[in-house]
Design an enzyme around this catalytic site. Structure first.
Site, PDB file in Angstrom:
ATOM      1  N   GLY A 196       0.836  -1.207   0.000  1.00  0.00           N
ATOM      2  CA  GLY A 196       0.000   0.000   0.000  1.00  0.00           C
ATOM      3  C   GLY A 196       0.866   1.251   0.000  1.00  0.00           C
ATOM      4  N   GLU A 440      -2.396 -10.039   5.245  1.00  0.00           N
ATOM      5  CA  GLU A 440      -1.758 -10.321   6.546  1.00  0.00           C
ATOM      6  C   GLU A 440      -1.985 -11.776   6.953  1.00  0.00           C
TER       7      GLU A 440
HETATM    8  C1  LIG Z   1      -2.689  10.407   7.999  1.00  0.00           C
HETATM    9  C2  LIG Z   1      -3.586   9.336   7.623  1.00  0.00           C
HETATM   10  C3  LIG Z   1      -3.961   8.574   8.747  1.00  0.00           C
HETATM   11  C4  LIG Z   1      -4.472   7.244   8.443  1.00  0.00           C
HETATM   12  C5  LIG Z   1      -4.634   6.530   9.673  1.00  0.00           C
HETATM   13  C6  LIG Z   1      -3.697   5.404   9.760  1.00  0.00           C
HETATM   14  C7  LIG Z   1      -3.478   4.950  11.132  1.00  0.00           C
HETATM   15  C8  LIG Z   1      -2.689   3.672  11.061  1.00  0.00           C
HETATM   16  C9  LIG Z   1      -2.633   2.925  12.283  1.00  0.00           C
HETATM   17  C10 LIG Z   1      -2.502   1.475  11.952  1.00  0.00           C
HETATM   18  C11 LIG Z   1      -3.585   0.666  12.397  1.00  0.00           C
HETATM   19  C12 LIG Z   1      -4.141  -0.330  11.721  1.00  0.00           C
HETATM   20  C13 LIG Z   1      -3.970  -0.638  10.341  1.00  0.00           C
HETATM   21  C14 LIG Z   1      -3.267  -1.900  10.013  1.00  0.00           C
HETATM   22  C15 LIG Z   1      -3.634  -2.309   8.637  1.00  0.00           C
HETATM   23  C16 LIG Z   1      -2.459  -2.431   7.800  1.00  0.00           C
HETATM   24  C17 LIG Z   1      -2.883  -2.798   6.416  1.00  0.00           C
HETATM   25  C18 LIG Z   1      -2.157  -4.002   5.995  1.00  0.00           C
HETATM   26  C19 LIG Z   1      -2.258  -4.288   4.542  1.00  0.00           C
HETATM   27  C20 LIG Z   1      -1.675  -5.617   4.229  1.00  0.00           C
HETATM   28  C21 LIG Z   1      -0.401  -5.933   4.434  1.00  0.00           C
HETATM   29  C22 LIG Z   1       0.119  -7.304   4.177  1.00  0.00           C
HETATM   30  O1  LIG Z   1      -0.582  -8.196   3.805  1.00  0.00           O
HETATM   31  S1  LIG Z   1       1.783  -7.558   4.461  1.00  0.00           S
HETATM   32  C23 LIG Z   1       2.089  -9.227   4.008  1.00  0.00           C
HETATM   33  C24 LIG Z   1       1.513 -10.216   4.989  1.00  0.00           C
HETATM   34  N1  LIG Z   1       1.849 -11.569   4.639  1.00  0.00           N
HETATM   35  C25 LIG Z   1       1.502 -12.609   5.347  1.00  0.00           C
HETATM   36  O2  LIG Z   1       0.825 -12.500   6.354  1.00  0.00           O
HETATM   37  C26 LIG Z   1       2.016 -13.936   4.864  1.00  0.00           C
HETATM   38  C27 LIG Z   1       1.388 -15.110   5.577  1.00  0.00           C
HETATM   39  N2  LIG Z   1       2.349 -16.182   5.711  1.00  0.00           N
HETATM   40  C28 LIG Z   1       3.015 -16.468   6.869  1.00  0.00           C
HETATM   41  O3  LIG Z   1       2.842 -15.791   7.875  1.00  0.00           O
HETATM   42  C29 LIG Z   1       3.986 -17.614   6.850  1.00  0.00           C
HETATM   43  O4  LIG Z   1       4.562 -17.866   5.666  1.00  0.00           O
HETATM   44  C30 LIG Z   1       3.379 -18.891   7.363  1.00  0.00           C
HETATM   45  C31 LIG Z   1       3.034 -18.677   8.830  1.00  0.00           C
HETATM   46  C32 LIG Z   1       2.126 -19.290   6.617  1.00  0.00           C
HETATM   47  C33 LIG Z   1       4.399 -20.025   7.237  1.00  0.00           C
HETATM   48  O5  LIG Z   1       5.668 -19.563   7.543  1.00  0.00           O
HETATM   49  P1  LIG Z   1       6.969 -20.453   7.384  1.00  0.00           P
HETATM   50  O6  LIG Z   1       8.168 -19.622   7.562  1.00  0.00           O
HETATM   51  O7  LIG Z   1       6.885 -21.249   6.121  1.00  0.00           O
HETATM   52  O8  LIG Z   1       6.844 -21.325   8.608  1.00  0.00           O
HETATM   53  P2  LIG Z   1       6.508 -22.833   8.771  1.00  0.00           P
HETATM   54  O9  LIG Z   1       7.649 -23.644   8.291  1.00  0.00           O
HETATM   55  O10 LIG Z   1       5.160 -23.141   8.228  1.00  0.00           O
HETATM   56  O11 LIG Z   1       6.466 -22.906  10.338  1.00  0.00           O
HETATM   57  C34 LIG Z   1       7.627 -23.059  11.153  1.00  0.00           C
HETATM   58  C35 LIG Z   1       7.245 -22.796  12.586  1.00  0.00           C
HETATM   59  O12 LIG Z   1       7.160 -21.396  12.792  1.00  0.00           O
HETATM   60  C36 LIG Z   1       5.888 -21.068  13.329  1.00  0.00           C
HETATM   61  N3  LIG Z   1       5.535 -19.705  12.952  1.00  0.00           N
HETATM   62  C37 LIG Z   1       5.164 -19.274  11.723  1.00  0.00           C
HETATM   63  N4  LIG Z   1       4.919 -17.947  11.774  1.00  0.00           N
HETATM   64  C38 LIG Z   1       5.138 -17.564  13.044  1.00  0.00           C
HETATM   65  C39 LIG Z   1       5.051 -16.316  13.714  1.00  0.00           C
HETATM   66  N5  LIG Z   1       4.656 -15.204  13.084  1.00  0.00           N
HETATM   67  N6  LIG Z   1       5.367 -16.276  15.010  1.00  0.00           N
HETATM   68  C40 LIG Z   1       5.734 -17.385  15.675  1.00  0.00           C
HETATM   69  N7  LIG Z   1       5.841 -18.608  15.106  1.00  0.00           N
HETATM   70  C41 LIG Z   1       5.539 -18.686  13.802  1.00  0.00           C
HETATM   71  C42 LIG Z   1       4.995 -22.118  12.766  1.00  0.00           C
HETATM   72  O13 LIG Z   1       3.776 -22.196  13.455  1.00  0.00           O
HETATM   73  C43 LIG Z   1       5.857 -23.326  12.893  1.00  0.00           C
HETATM   74  O14 LIG Z   1       5.843 -23.747  14.237  1.00  0.00           O
HETATM   75  P3  LIG Z   1       5.959 -25.299  14.563  1.00  0.00           P
HETATM   76  O15 LIG Z   1       6.209 -25.311  16.033  1.00  0.00           O
HETATM   77  O16 LIG Z   1       7.045 -25.878  13.744  1.00  0.00           O
HETATM   78  O17 LIG Z   1       4.625 -25.884  14.232  1.00  0.00           O
HETATM   79  C1  LIG Z   2      -5.908  -5.154  -0.232  1.00  0.00           C
HETATM   80  C2  LIG Z   2      -4.601  -5.845  -0.046  1.00  0.00           C
HETATM   81  C3  LIG Z   2      -3.530  -5.158   0.482  1.00  0.00           C
HETATM   82  C4  LIG Z   2      -2.299  -5.784   0.625  1.00  0.00           C
HETATM   83  N1  LIG Z   2      -1.249  -5.064   1.103  1.00  0.00           N
HETATM   84  C5  LIG Z   2      -0.027  -5.646   1.190  1.00  0.00           C
HETATM   85  C6  LIG Z   2       1.107  -4.887   1.618  1.00  0.00           C
HETATM   86  O1  LIG Z   2       0.985  -3.716   1.933  1.00  0.00           O
HETATM   87  N2  LIG Z   2       2.315  -5.494   1.645  1.00  0.00           N
HETATM   88  C7  LIG Z   2       2.479  -6.794   1.303  1.00  0.00           C
HETATM   89  O2  LIG Z   2       3.601  -7.273   1.365  1.00  0.00           O
HETATM   90  N3  LIG Z   2       1.423  -7.537   0.899  1.00  0.00           N
HETATM   91  C8  LIG Z   2       0.186  -6.991   0.833  1.00  0.00           C
HETATM   92  N4  LIG Z   2      -0.895  -7.731   0.417  1.00  0.00           N
HETATM   93  C9  LIG Z   2      -0.681  -9.129   0.017  1.00  0.00           C
HETATM   94  C10 LIG Z   2      -1.278 -10.126   1.007  1.00  0.00           C
HETATM   95  O3  LIG Z   2      -0.521 -10.209   2.154  1.00  0.00           O
HETATM   96  C11 LIG Z   2      -1.366 -11.505   0.329  1.00  0.00           C
HETATM   97  O4  LIG Z   2      -2.229 -11.382  -0.775  1.00  0.00           O
HETATM   98  C12 LIG Z   2      -1.892 -12.531   1.314  1.00  0.00           C
HETATM   99  O5  LIG Z   2      -0.924 -12.814   2.301  1.00  0.00           O
HETATM  100  C13 LIG Z   2      -2.299 -13.842   0.613  1.00  0.00           C
HETATM  101  O6  LIG Z   2      -1.262 -14.370  -0.118  1.00  0.00           O
HETATM  102  P1  LIG Z   2      -1.396 -14.759  -1.670  1.00  0.00           P
HETATM  103  O7  LIG Z   2      -1.958 -13.587  -2.380  1.00  0.00           O
HETATM  104  O8  LIG Z   2      -0.086 -15.282  -2.065  1.00  0.00           O
HETATM  105  O9  LIG Z   2      -2.481 -15.894  -1.706  1.00  0.00           O
HETATM  106  P2  LIG Z   2      -2.230 -17.408  -2.039  1.00  0.00           P
HETATM  107  O10 LIG Z   2      -1.337 -18.004  -0.995  1.00  0.00           O
HETATM  108  O11 LIG Z   2      -1.834 -17.587  -3.446  1.00  0.00           O
HETATM  109  O12 LIG Z   2      -3.696 -17.961  -1.787  1.00  0.00           O
HETATM  110  C14 LIG Z   2      -4.578 -18.423  -2.787  1.00  0.00           C
HETATM  111  C15 LIG Z   2      -5.364 -19.626  -2.233  1.00  0.00           C
HETATM  112  O13 LIG Z   2      -4.462 -20.691  -1.952  1.00  0.00           O
HETATM  113  C16 LIG Z   2      -4.674 -21.175  -0.645  1.00  0.00           C
HETATM  114  N5  LIG Z   2      -3.399 -21.621  -0.062  1.00  0.00           N
HETATM  115  C17 LIG Z   2      -2.169 -21.068  -0.189  1.00  0.00           C
HETATM  116  N6  LIG Z   2      -1.264 -21.756   0.533  1.00  0.00           N
HETATM  117  C18 LIG Z   2      -1.912 -22.759   1.125  1.00  0.00           C
HETATM  118  C19 LIG Z   2      -1.541 -23.801   2.017  1.00  0.00           C
HETATM  119  N7  LIG Z   2      -0.284 -23.945   2.445  1.00  0.00           N
HETATM  120  N8  LIG Z   2      -2.492 -24.673   2.429  1.00  0.00           N
HETATM  121  C20 LIG Z   2      -3.775 -24.534   2.022  1.00  0.00           C
HETATM  122  N9  LIG Z   2      -4.187 -23.550   1.199  1.00  0.00           N
HETATM  123  C21 LIG Z   2      -3.276 -22.682   0.761  1.00  0.00           C
HETATM  124  C22 LIG Z   2      -5.254 -20.013   0.132  1.00  0.00           C
HETATM  125  O14 LIG Z   2      -6.032 -20.465   1.233  1.00  0.00           O
HETATM  126  C23 LIG Z   2      -6.103 -19.329  -0.929  1.00  0.00           C
HETATM  127  O15 LIG Z   2      -7.362 -19.954  -0.961  1.00  0.00           O
HETATM  128  C24 LIG Z   2      -2.138  -7.136   0.248  1.00  0.00           C
HETATM  129  C25 LIG Z   2      -3.235  -7.839  -0.271  1.00  0.00           C
HETATM  130  C26 LIG Z   2      -4.453  -7.216  -0.410  1.00  0.00           C
HETATM  131  C27 LIG Z   2      -5.597  -7.973  -0.986  1.00  0.00           C
END
Ligand SMILES: CCCCCCCCCC/C=C\CCCCCCC/C=C/C(=O)SCCNC(=O)CCNC(=O)[C@H](O)C(C)(C)COP(=O)(O)OP(=O)(O)OC[C@H]1O[C@@H](n2cnc3c(N)ncnc32)[C@H](O)[C@@H]1OP(=O)(O)O
Ligand SMILES: Cc1cc2nc3c(=O)[nH]c(=O)nc-3n(C[C@H](O)[C@H](O)[C@H](O)COP(=O)(O)OP(=O)(O)OC[C@H]3O[C@@H](n4cnc5c(N)ncnc54)[C@H](O)[C@@H]3O)c2cc1C
Length: 674
Positions: A196, A440
């Site tokens: 964003g 997220e």
């Molecule tokens: C002036 C103007 C004013 C405007 C006002 C603004 C005010 C702002 C204030 C702000 C307030 C609020 C707003 C917030 C909104 C922000 C908007 C955001 C927009 C979007 C952003 C994004 O999307 S950023 C990108 C986010 N991406 C993701 O979330 C990706 C998801 N994937 C994952 O997290 C990981 O890949 C996943 C967890 C799925 C797997 O990770 P991986 O490394 O592959 O790990 P594994 O091998 O599966 O697991 C290994 C072990 O680690 C554990 N684990 C995984 N993650 C975590 C963790 N985070 N912490 C601790 N442990 C973790 C996992 O469970 C495994 O454990 P185990 O014991 O082995 O089972």
């Molecule tokens: C409005 C918006 C704002 C965003 N802002 C940001 C930002 O500021 N910064 C940033 O870095 N990112 C941002 N993102 C990206 C966002 O974090 C990702 O889109 C989100 O984490 C999902 O990942 P993906 O798009 O790769 O989905 P995918 O992982 O490709 O998911 C597609 C489908 O596959 C499935 N899937 C994927 N992996 C697995 C699994 N292991 N097991 C089972 N099912 C699975 C999911 O459940 C889903 O149904 C934004 C996205 C949106 C929509």
């Protein structure tokens, strides 16, 4: 007959509803705000930010071109940011403005029908600097970021990977000769995508890239990267950056793409709190837990629970007020058409939305407090509570965003055709909240993270080892008998725990069976993921129900009797609703009988009728100013039809009596001359 209320002409049906309300609305506002002090502070902040009229647009955002919309959102972000730095920070008791005031965050919604292009700066860029930098790095970057001398975002997701962070392709290769990292995007799929504000607004970003040093890959790490000139804003050489185009919502957030062509940054721009690269290229791991670099995501997941509670409160306010003024159908021929709020099916759609807003609001405060405790422990070097917290924040983020999106859509259904108008406010709320289910951490993916924790906890319970608090109920999973059904609130919560335990047990049993039949552990897990997601969902529902109930009992201990009653009715409604949604599971895992469920349905319907007279009072208690609602249907005065017509007349389509399309296309076609 219209009535006046605070010098305002109020729709008579709404005035009647307010007269009917039998509890002290302000007391409930205090509960929702977390105390009277918070309410007073919120009102002060809202007065300063909103009374000047700076949040208003001359022309509705919906009538602007994408470019105008964006520029208008930047204009208002700058006004609001300046207010935040000056008057609002002082009012909220913050040394500097920033992420720590949900009220400042919520008040911003009056300025934006969609979102601010600064959302990622304050929501992720600043928190990453706070959470991932060394003290020296923080002292350099934080004042500049907080003062908005630089504006940043969080660029992690790539075209090819969002969920699977370990699969990111952007590389950061250390060059000891120059003491720099070389950032590179080796493939199209490695282009950063989605961040964003990246498209046009920011000049810096956090980039998550695979770190290479001395020929070895050490996995993903965060870097702070300048992408535009601080003076001219022109993208720097080696940077390819732009906006990704129209989306379902977030259209004022200029989400962007970003590619690097061997782009160099100083070594010090790696965020080095959790891992470091020394001048000679030696990699040093500092953190005790491997996933601490994921910290900003965990923070945002916590914040999102609060965010969606607020948006659901808005949608339910709009739909309940509208349902009080809307009259439709004539079930009793001799009587006037009833308010649609009198239909029990309408109450079924809406009261769960009000109850869920309360449940999520209280859970979000509880989650924030748990997060603060985990952070405090981690400061002392103890990361033991992180796995449980990761499991908890993952499922609460998944369920709260999904339930809220679903209930906001249900509020739209409850508003019939008018709910489909952008001016109702509900489509923008839905578009915003439905994205929170994905970003997220996608819903399914996060629930599977919780499921990993549940399965491990189940195995610990099986081995009679101690359990952490949120899964302690698993200790009862081995009694050999079904949980005893009891329709008291505590009884229902125990049943929800029994469902979660039962579903987890089924998963474990099935995985073991599959492995005995020859499947690998990974394949056995994969084959069980539908049930694992269901187990994690059940666990989360038990946590929300338990927390909501306990918090309401605590917070209403000194409330007036009628407030106690109505708050108890809402929590009971929440419990009955989810029990009735899960009757099949209850029959599988508890002693509930068919008769118990029939009785529960009747008790639920009677509860709806008890809540009905207080419905408008309950949404008034959210105390959402009209500026925050942006709604023709939900304003405090209920002037719905007048507002719908006023908005229609503002449409640029109504500027000319005959559209140009008539002479260009319609006339030639109708005259056979096309
Ligand atoms: C002036 C103007 C004013 C405007 C006002 C603004 C005010 C702002 C204030 C702000 C307030 C609020 C707003 C917030 C909104 C922000 C908007 C955001 C927009 C979007 C952003 C994004 O999307 S950023 C990108 C986010 N991406 C993701 O979330 C990706 C998801 N994937 C994952 O997290 C990981 O890949 C996943 C967890 C799925 C797997 O990770 P991986 O490394 O592959 O790990 P594994 O091998 O599966 O697991 C290994 C072990 O680690 C554990 N684990 C995984 N993650 C975590 C963790 N985070 N912490 C601790 N442990 C973790 C996992 O469970 C495994 O454990 P185990 O014991 O082995 O089972
Ligand atoms: C409005 C918006 C704002 C965003 N802002 C940001 C930002 O500021 N910064 C940033 O870095 N990112 C941002 N993102 C990206 C966002 O974090 C990702 O889109 C989100 O984490 C999902 O990942 P993906 O798009 O790769 O989905 P995918 O992982 O490709 O998911 C597609 C489908 O596959 C499935 N899937 C994927 N992996 C697995 C699994 N292991 N097991 C089972 N099912 C699975 C999911 O459940 C889903 O149904 C934004 C996205 C949106 C929509």
């Amino acid at each position: 007959m219209t009535q006046t209320n605070n010098n305002m002409t109020v729709n008579p049906d709404l005035a009647m509803e307010r007269a009917k309300c039998n509890f002290n609305v302000l007391e409930v506002t205090h509960i929702f705000d977390g105390g009277e002090r918070n309410t007073l502070q919120r009102k002060k902040i809202e007065d300063v930010a909103l009374n000047s009229g700076a949040s208003k647009d001359a022309l509705g955002e919906e009538h602007m071109s994408p470019k105008e919309k964006y520029e208008n959102a930047v204009r208002k972000s700058c006004i609001y940011a300046t207010m935040m730095k000056n008057e609002l920070a002082e009012l909220s008791g913050l040394e500097s403005f920033g992420v720590s005031s949900p009220v400042i965050r919520r008040t911003a919604d009056a300025f934006f029908k969609e979102v601010s292009p600064f959302l990622l700066h304050l929501g992720m860029f600043v928190p990453t600097i706070m959470g991932q930098c060394t003290p020296e790095q923080q002292s350099y970057w934080l004042p500049r970021a907080l003062d908005m001398q630089i504006i940043g975002t969080y660029a992690q997701t790539e075209l090819g990977h969002g969920t699977f962070i370990r699969g990111l392709e952007t590389t950061a290769t250390y060059d000891p000769e120059t003491e720099e990292f070389v950032l590179h995007s080796p493939t199209l799929s490695s282009y950063k995508w989605w961040a964003g504000g990246l498209g046009k607004t920011v000049n810096y970003c956090i980039v998550v890239a695979q770190l290479y040093t001395k020929g070895e890959c050490h996995g993903t790490h965060p870097f702070i990267v300048q992408i535009r000139d601080e003076d001219t804003h022109v993208p720097l050489p080696g940077i390819k950056v732009g906006e990704i185009g129209p989306k379902m919502g977030f259209n004022t957030a200029d989400n962007g793409f970003l590619g690097f062509d061997h782009y160099r940054i100083p070594r010090e721009h790696m965020l080095m709190k959790n891992a470091q690269v020394l001048k000679d290229g030696t990699y040093v791991k500092v953190a005790r837990h491997g996933k601490l670099t994921y910290g900003t995501m965990v923070f945002v997941r916590v914040v999102l629970v609060n965010e969606v509670a607020f948006n659901l409160a808005k949608a339910s306010t709009i739909a309940v007020r509208y349902s009080a003024i809307r009259r439709q159908s004539k079930p009793k021929p001799d009587e006037v058409e009833p308010q649609i709020l009198d239909y029990v099916t309408q109450q079924h759609k809406l009261f769960i939305a009000i109850a869920t807003a309360h449940a999520l609001q209280l859970c979000s405060t509880w989650l924030w407090e748990s997060f603060s405790a985990v952070l405090a422990q981690m400061k002392g070097g103890n990361t033991d509570t992180l796995p449980e917290f990761h499991a908890l924040s993952s499922c609460l983020k998944a369920i709260s965003t999904s339930d809220s999106a679903h209930l906001i859509e249900q509020c739209r259904h409850a508003c019939g055709g008018h709910g489909y108008m952008i001016s109702s406010g509900i489509p923008n709320l839905y578009n915003f909240v439905s994205a929170t289910r994905t970003y997220e951490g996608d819903y399914t993916v996060l629930l599977l993270q919780t499921a990993r924790f549940l399965v491990k906890a189940y195995e610990q319970a099986e081995a009679k080892k101690p359990l952490t608090p949120t899964v302690s109920y698993l200790a009862h999973a081995f009694s050999g008998s079904r949980a005893t059904w009891d329709n008291s609130p505590d009884g229902i919560i125990r049943s929800f725990q029994a469902l979660a335990a039962g579903k987890t047990a089924v998963c474990v049993t099935n995985m073991r069976k599959r492995m005995r039949a020859g499947l690998s552990q990974v394949d056995a897990w994969e084959m069980s993921t539908i049930q694992l997601v269901a187990a994690a969902e059940a666990h989360c529902r038990a946590v929300i129900a338990d927390t909501y109930r306990k918090e309401i009992v605590r917070l209403t201990a000194n409330s007036s009797p009628n407030v106690k009653v109505v708050m108890d009715q809402l929590t009971t409604l929440y419990l009955y609703y989810w029990a009735l949604e899960r009757t099949g599971d209850l029959l599988m895992f508890t002693s509930v009988s068919q008769k118990d469920l029939v009785d529960l349905q009747i008790a639920y319907e009677e509860l709806l009728l008890k809540i009905r007279p207080n419905a408008v009072g309950l949404v008034d208690a959210f105390d959402l100013r009209d500026e925050l609602l942006h709604s023709t249907l939900g304003s405090y005065d209920g002037r719905v039809y007048e507002r719908l017509m006023e908005e229609a007349l503002k449409s640029p389509m109504n500027k000319e009596p005959v559209s140009d399309a008539y002479s260009k296309y319609l006339r030639p076609m109708m005259k056979g001359k096309l």
